[in-house]
Design a protein around this motif. Structure first.
Motif, short mmCIF file in Angstrom:
data_model
loop_
_atom_site.label_atom_id
_atom_site.label_comp_id
_atom_site.label_asym_id
_atom_site.label_seq_id
_atom_site.Cartn_x
_atom_site.Cartn_y
_atom_site.Cartn_z
N GLY A 93 0.80 -1.22 0.00
CA GLY A 93 0.00 0.00 0.00
C GLY A 93 0.83 1.27 0.00
N GLY A 94 0.46 2.17 0.91
CA GLY A 94 1.12 3.46 1.01
C GLY A 94 2.59 3.36 1.35
N ARG A 95 2.96 2.37 2.14
CA ARG A 95 4.37 2.19 2.51
C ARG A 95 5.19 1.81 1.28
N ARG A 96 4.64 0.94 0.43
CA ARG A 96 5.37 0.56 -0.78
C ARG A 96 5.49 1.75 -1.73
N LYS A 97 4.42 2.51 -1.86
CA LYS A 97 4.45 3.70 -2.72
C LYS A 97 5.47 4.71 -2.20
N ALA A 98 5.50 4.92 -0.89
CA ALA A 98 6.47 5.84 -0.30
C ALA A 98 7.90 5.36 -0.55
N ASP A 121 15.32 6.34 7.56
CA ASP A 121 14.98 7.72 7.23
C ASP A 121 13.53 8.03 7.59
N THR A 122 12.64 7.10 7.35
CA THR A 122 11.23 7.28 7.69
C THR A 122 11.07 7.51 9.19
N ILE A 123 11.79 6.75 9.97
CA ILE A 123 11.72 6.87 11.43
C ILE A 123 12.39 8.16 11.92
N ASN A 124 13.45 8.57 11.26
CA ASN A 124 14.26 9.69 11.73
C ASN A 124 13.89 11.05 11.15
N ILE A 125 12.81 11.14 10.41
CA ILE A 125 12.39 12.45 9.88
C ILE A 125 12.10 13.38 11.05
N ILE A 126 12.81 14.50 11.07
CA ILE A 126 12.55 15.54 12.07
C ILE A 126 12.53 16.86 11.30
N PRO A 135 9.89 15.36 3.44
CA PRO A 135 10.49 15.09 2.13
C PRO A 135 9.41 14.66 1.14
N LYS A 136 9.60 14.97 -0.11
CA LYS A 136 8.60 14.64 -1.14
C LYS A 136 8.31 13.15 -1.20
N TRP A 137 9.28 12.33 -0.84
CA TRP A 137 9.06 10.88 -0.92
C TRP A 137 8.14 10.36 0.17
N GLU A 138 8.01 11.07 1.28
CA GLU A 138 7.23 10.53 2.40
C GLU A 138 5.74 10.81 2.20
N THR A 139 5.07 9.83 1.66
CA THR A 139 3.64 9.95 1.39
C THR A 139 2.82 9.07 2.33
N ASN A 140 3.48 8.42 3.27
CA ASN A 140 2.79 7.52 4.19
C ASN A 140 3.35 7.73 5.59
N ASP A 141 3.13 8.92 6.14
CA ASP A 141 3.74 9.32 7.40
C ASP A 141 3.36 8.40 8.55
#
Length: 186
Positions: A93-98, A121-126, A135-141
């Motif tokens: 789903g969204g995780r694969r798309k991200a 990187d997904t975990i460390n987004i600050i 970031p533009k890639w993170e579509t599944n926060d």
């Protein structure tokens, strides 16, 4: 980890003896043809290179093992479901798309390293005050609270705590109890 703030918690001599036998065994493996053990060694080495503590490595590897016991980064879920999981952590789903967005935005190709880097990187987004957008890639926060809890448990949690928090806050399966023991026991 890419151009984001990251958590670096290098193990000290004091906590190295907390490792469990499987990881000690993997560090001492000779080069031979057992692909699963080699994949496990590559994952372990990459997580170590990223600065994770032994306990965080153990918890993450337990989660990978429960999702994909071969540790193959290109593995596609063997299921009758229309949407099949992909990779070491069986993104859907969204995780694969991200993840696909991450590869394109960061100019990376799919690999074991890229899947680990994306996960961390997904975990460390600050987001900073100057750039409050993701970031533009993170579509599944994951959500601020989930990211914060994951960062905390990576810093100070036991392997079991890391495995459980990662399951509950990152993986978020419909039935977490179905594989919780497998993740913790790895």
């Amino acid at each position: 980890v890419s151009n984001m703030k990251s958590i670096s918690t290098r193990p000290s001599a004091d906590n190295l003896e907390l490792t469990f036998d499987r990881r000690a065994f993997m560090r001492g493996l000779p080069e031979f043809g057992d692909q699963i053990l080699e994949n496990q060694r590559q994952v372990y080495n990459k997580l170590k290179e990223e600065g994770l503590r032994e306990e965080a490595i153990a918890g993450l590897m337990g989660n990978i093992h429960a999702e994909n016991d071969t540790f193959e980064y290109q593995r596609i879920e063997d299921t009758e479901k229309k949407e099949k999981g992909y990779g070491m952590l069986q993104f859907t789903g969204g995780r694969r798309k991200a993840y696909e967005n991450y590869l394109n935005t960061m100019g990376k190709t799919d690999s074991l390293d890229a899947q680990i880097e994306y996960t961390l990187d997904t975990i460390n987004i600050i987001p900073t005050k100057e750039d409050s957008k993701f970031p533009k890639w993170e579509t599944n926060d994951l959500g601020y609270g989930n990211r914060k809890k994951l960062r905390e448990v990576f810093k100070v949690g036991t392997a079991e705590q890391v495995a459980n928090v990662f399951l509950d806050r990152f993986e978020r399966p419909k039935d977490p109890e179905a594989t919780r023991k497998k993740r913790v026991d790895f």
